[in-house]
Design a protein around this motif. Structure first.
Motif, PDB file in Angstrom:
ATOM      1  N   ASN A   1       0.840  -1.198   0.000  1.00  0.00           N
ATOM      2  CA  ASN A   1       0.000   0.000   0.000  1.00  0.00           C
ATOM      3  C   ASN A   1       0.876   1.249   0.000  1.00  0.00           C
ATOM      4  O   ASN A   1       0.599   2.208  -0.685  1.00  0.00           O
ATOM      5  CB  ASN A   1      -0.926   0.020   1.217  1.00  0.00           C
ATOM      6  N   GLY A   2       1.934   1.209   0.799  1.00  0.00           N
ATOM      7  CA  GLY A   2       2.838   2.340   0.876  1.00  0.00           C
ATOM      8  C   GLY A   2       3.933   2.100   1.888  1.00  0.00           C
ATOM      9  O   GLY A   2       3.872   1.157   2.684  1.00  0.00           O
ATOM     10  N   ALA A   3       4.935   2.952   1.854  1.00  0.00           N
ATOM     11  CA  ALA A   3       6.071   2.836   2.765  1.00  0.00           C
ATOM     12  C   ALA A   3       6.646   4.220   3.011  1.00  0.00           C
ATOM     13  O   ALA A   3       6.459   5.139   2.215  1.00  0.00           O
ATOM     14  CB  ALA A   3       7.138   1.920   2.173  1.00  0.00           C
ATOM     15  N   GLY A   4       7.330   4.355   4.133  1.00  0.00           N
ATOM     16  CA  GLY A   4       7.959   5.617   4.468  1.00  0.00           C
ATOM     17  C   GLY A   4       8.885   5.470   5.653  1.00  0.00           C
ATOM     18  O   GLY A   4       9.018   4.387   6.225  1.00  0.00           O
ATOM     19  N   ILE A   5       9.504   6.563   6.026  1.00  0.00           N
ATOM     20  CA  ILE A   5      10.485   6.549   7.115  1.00  0.00           C
ATOM     21  C   ILE A   5       9.898   7.233   8.344  1.00  0.00           C
ATOM     22  O   ILE A   5       9.357   8.329   8.254  1.00  0.00           O
ATOM     23  CB  ILE A   5      11.773   7.275   6.697  1.00  0.00           C
ATOM     24  N   ARG A   6      10.035   6.564   9.487  1.00  0.00           N
ATOM     25  CA  ARG A   6       9.671   7.163  10.779  1.00  0.00           C
ATOM     26  C   ARG A   6      10.908   7.866  11.290  1.00  0.00           C
ATOM     27  O   ARG A   6      11.955   7.244  11.526  1.00  0.00           O
ATOM     28  CB  ARG A   6       9.218   6.091  11.765  1.00  0.00           C
ATOM     29  N   SER A   7      10.800   9.181  11.416  1.00  0.00           N
ATOM     30  CA  SER A   7      11.909   9.987  11.914  1.00  0.00           C
ATOM     31  C   SER A   7      11.482  10.727  13.167  1.00  0.00           C
ATOM     32  O   SER A   7      10.301  11.021  13.350  1.00  0.00           O
ATOM     33  CB  SER A   7      12.331  11.019  10.864  1.00  0.00           C
TER      34      SER A   7
ATOM     35  N   CYS B   1       0.952  -3.249   4.049  1.00  0.00           N
ATOM     36  CA  CYS B   1       0.473  -4.142   2.995  1.00  0.00           C
ATOM     37  C   CYS B   1      -0.984  -4.487   3.259  1.00  0.00           C
ATOM     38  O   CYS B   1      -1.359  -4.765   4.409  1.00  0.00           O
ATOM     39  CB  CYS B   1       1.295  -5.427   2.957  1.00  0.00           C
ATOM     40  N   LEU B   2      -1.775  -4.489   2.199  1.00  0.00           N
ATOM     41  CA  LEU B   2      -3.205  -4.761   2.306  1.00  0.00           C
ATOM     42  C   LEU B   2      -3.647  -5.657   1.150  1.00  0.00           C
ATOM     43  O   LEU B   2      -3.010  -5.675   0.101  1.00  0.00           O
ATOM     44  CB  LEU B   2      -4.007  -3.457   2.243  1.00  0.00           C
ATOM     45  N   GLU B   3      -4.759  -6.358   1.336  1.00  0.00           N
ATOM     46  CA  GLU B   3      -5.321  -7.126   0.225  1.00  0.00           C
ATOM     47  C   GLU B   3      -5.820  -6.189  -0.864  1.00  0.00           C
ATOM     48  O   GLU B   3      -5.694  -6.470  -2.048  1.00  0.00           O
ATOM     49  CB  GLU B   3      -6.463  -8.019   0.717  1.00  0.00           C
ATOM     50  N   HIS B   4      -6.425  -5.076  -0.448  1.00  0.00           N
ATOM     51  CA  HIS B   4      -6.980  -4.097  -1.388  1.00  0.00           C
ATOM     52  C   HIS B   4      -6.404  -2.721  -1.044  1.00  0.00           C
ATOM     53  O   HIS B   4      -6.910  -2.046  -0.161  1.00  0.00           O
ATOM     54  CB  HIS B   4      -8.505  -4.077  -1.303  1.00  0.00           C
ATOM     55  N   PRO B   5      -5.324  -2.305  -1.716  1.00  0.00           N
ATOM     56  CA  PRO B   5      -4.706  -1.014  -1.413  1.00  0.00           C
ATOM     57  C   PRO B   5      -5.712   0.139  -1.469  1.00  0.00           C
ATOM     58  O   PRO B   5      -6.649   0.128  -2.272  1.00  0.00           O
ATOM     59  CB  PRO B   5      -3.642  -0.865  -2.502  1.00  0.00           C
ATOM     60  N   ALA B   6      -5.508   1.096  -0.585  1.00  0.00           N
ATOM     61  CA  ALA B   6      -6.372   2.274  -0.500  1.00  0.00           C
ATOM     62  C   ALA B   6      -5.539   3.455  -0.014  1.00  0.00           C
ATOM     63  O   ALA B   6      -4.504   3.276   0.615  1.00  0.00           O
ATOM     64  CB  ALA B   6      -7.529   2.005   0.450  1.00  0.00           C
ATOM     65  N   HIS B   7      -6.021   4.647  -0.289  1.00  0.00           N
ATOM     66  CA  HIS B   7      -5.292   5.849   0.094  1.00  0.00           C
ATOM     67  C   HIS B   7      -5.989   6.639   1.187  1.00  0.00           C
ATOM     68  O   HIS B   7      -5.533   7.713   1.560  1.00  0.00           O
ATOM     69  CB  HIS B   7      -5.062   6.731  -1.135  1.00  0.00           C
ATOM     70  N   ASP B   8      -7.076   6.107   1.694  1.00  0.00           N
ATOM     71  CA  ASP B   8      -7.878   6.782   2.703  1.00  0.00           C
ATOM     72  C   ASP B   8      -7.886   5.956   3.990  1.00  0.00           C
ATOM     73  O   ASP B   8      -8.227   4.765   3.950  1.00  0.00           O
ATOM     74  CB  ASP B   8      -9.307   6.947   2.172  1.00  0.00           C
ATOM     75  N   PRO B   9      -7.512   6.542   5.132  1.00  0.00           N
ATOM     76  CA  PRO B   9      -7.484   5.776   6.381  1.00  0.00           C
ATOM     77  C   PRO B   9      -8.818   5.092   6.717  1.00  0.00           C
ATOM     78  O   PRO B   9      -8.818   3.932   7.139  1.00  0.00           O
ATOM     79  CB  PRO B   9      -7.131   6.827   7.437  1.00  0.00           C
TER      80      PRO B   9
ATOM     81  N   ALA C   1     -11.829   0.119   7.543  1.00  0.00           N
ATOM     82  CA  ALA C   1     -13.101  -0.575   7.336  1.00  0.00           C
ATOM     83  C   ALA C   1     -12.937  -1.882   6.558  1.00  0.00           C
ATOM     84  O   ALA C   1     -13.799  -2.756   6.621  1.00  0.00           O
ATOM     85  CB  ALA C   1     -14.085   0.333   6.611  1.00  0.00           C
ATOM     86  N   ALA C   2     -11.832  -2.019   5.837  1.00  0.00           N
ATOM     87  CA  ALA C   2     -11.627  -3.195   4.991  1.00  0.00           C
ATOM     88  C   ALA C   2     -11.375  -4.444   5.831  1.00  0.00           C
ATOM     89  O   ALA C   2     -10.648  -4.403   6.820  1.00  0.00           O
ATOM     90  CB  ALA C   2     -10.454  -2.954   4.051  1.00  0.00           C
ATOM     91  N   SER C   3     -11.990  -5.528   5.404  1.00  0.00           N
ATOM     92  CA  SER C   3     -11.702  -6.804   6.055  1.00  0.00           C
ATOM     93  C   SER C   3     -10.554  -7.462   5.301  1.00  0.00           C
ATOM     94  O   SER C   3     -10.148  -7.004   4.242  1.00  0.00           O
ATOM     95  CB  SER C   3     -12.947  -7.695   6.036  1.00  0.00           C
ATOM     96  N   GLY C   4     -10.033  -8.516   5.851  1.00  0.00           N
ATOM     97  CA  GLY C   4      -8.959  -9.229   5.178  1.00  0.00           C
ATOM     98  C   GLY C   4      -7.628  -9.041   5.875  1.00  0.00           C
ATOM     99  O   GLY C   4      -7.494  -8.302   6.838  1.00  0.00           O
TER     100      GLY C   4
ATOM    101  N   LEU D   1       2.716   5.656   3.950  1.00  0.00           N
ATOM    102  CA  LEU D   1       1.949   4.426   4.133  1.00  0.00           C
ATOM    103  C   LEU D   1       0.648   4.442   3.334  1.00  0.00           C
ATOM    104  O   LEU D   1       0.160   3.404   2.904  1.00  0.00           O
ATOM    105  CB  LEU D   1       1.644   4.200   5.616  1.00  0.00           C
ATOM    106  N   LEU D   2       0.095   5.641   3.155  1.00  0.00           N
ATOM    107  CA  LEU D   2      -1.129   5.783   2.368  1.00  0.00           C
ATOM    108  C   LEU D   2      -0.854   5.852   0.868  1.00  0.00           C
ATOM    109  O   LEU D   2      -1.769   5.992   0.066  1.00  0.00           O
ATOM    110  CB  LEU D   2      -1.912   7.028   2.822  1.00  0.00           C
ATOM    111  N   GLY D   3       0.414   5.745   0.500  1.00  0.00           N
ATOM    112  CA  GLY D   3       0.784   5.762  -0.911  1.00  0.00           C
ATOM    113  C   GLY D   3       0.675   7.120  -1.550  1.00  0.00           C
ATOM    114  O   GLY D   3       0.482   7.231  -2.758  1.00  0.00           O
ATOM    115  N   LYS D   4       0.827   8.165  -0.754  1.00  0.00           N
ATOM    116  CA  LYS D   4       0.708   9.534  -1.298  1.00  0.00           C
ATOM    117  C   LYS D   4       2.073  10.180  -1.471  1.00  0.00           C
ATOM    118  O   LYS D   4       2.990   9.906  -0.761  1.00  0.00           O
ATOM    119  CB  LYS D   4      -0.136  10.389  -0.350  1.00  0.00           C
TER     120      LYS D   4
END
Length: 189
Positions: free
Chosen positions: A45-51, A63-71, A76-79, A186-189
């Motif tokens: 779904n996305g990745a980034g650095i925690r600083s 990582c998600l079964e169904h990537p999304a950009h909205d928290p 709400a997604a199952s899986g 993480l949100l892929g933005k």
């Protein structure tokens, strides 16, 4: 004009695969293989650095079964879902880690939800050792099993309930994330 449109079209055919491959490494950590979980098909779904104070602590990978950009959609997604931390900093003691979880839960959950989840949070916190550079921490949600904690391939325990994993995710993607830049990654933005 048609000539320029053709050039743009051909460029898009070349550039699209390059863009798709663009997020395979973050701070030297290969994040492309982070999404295999007990045979479940998931996608990065996305990745980034925690600083913190300009110090790189870890690379976070969602990582998600169904990537999304909205928290809200993600929560709400199952899986199956995975949140991974690839440690960059030399050492983070267990007390600091567990303080971070507790603070993240408190700031992102209402009091009633925090109170309901607090016993499971305390159980989760007892599972954590100090983390060192190179450690890989997987927090995996599998429906029907709960949130499994695996550090460097060693399973340390499971916490019941999808509500727990969703509260844990809010530490990163909630209204008050630990790191706003990491949230965007993480949100892929």
């Amino acid at each position: 004009m048609l000539k320029y449109l053709r050039i743009l079209f051909y460029f898009s055919l070349i550039a699209t695969p390059l863009l798709a491959q663009a997020v395979t490494k973050v701070a030297g950590i290969d994040v492309s293989g982070s999404c295999s979980l007990d045979g479940q098909s998931m996608k990065l779904n996305g990745a980034g650095i925690r600083s913190k104070y300009f110090i790189k602590i870890y690379v976070g990978v969602l990582c998600l079964e169904h990537p999304a950009h909205d928290p809200a959609t993600i929560l709400a997604a199952s899986g199956a879902k995975r949140m991974q931390m690839n440690m960059l900093y030399k050492e983070v003691d267990a007390e600091k880690i567990t303080e971070g979880w507790t603070e993240g839960f408190r700031t992102n959950l209402d009091k009633a939800t925090f109170s309901r989840l607090e016993p499971r949070l305390k159980q989760f916190n007892t599972l954590f050792p100090a983390l060192h550079k190179g450690d890989v921490v997987n927090m995996d949600y599998l429906p029907g099993r709960g949130t499994g904690l695996v550090i460097n391939g060693k399973s340390l325990g499971v916490i019941e309930g999808e509500d727990f994993f969703n509260a844990l995710l809010q530490v990163w993607i909630g209204r008050h994330p630990a790191d706003k830049s990491l949230k965007k990654g993480l949100l892929g933005k």
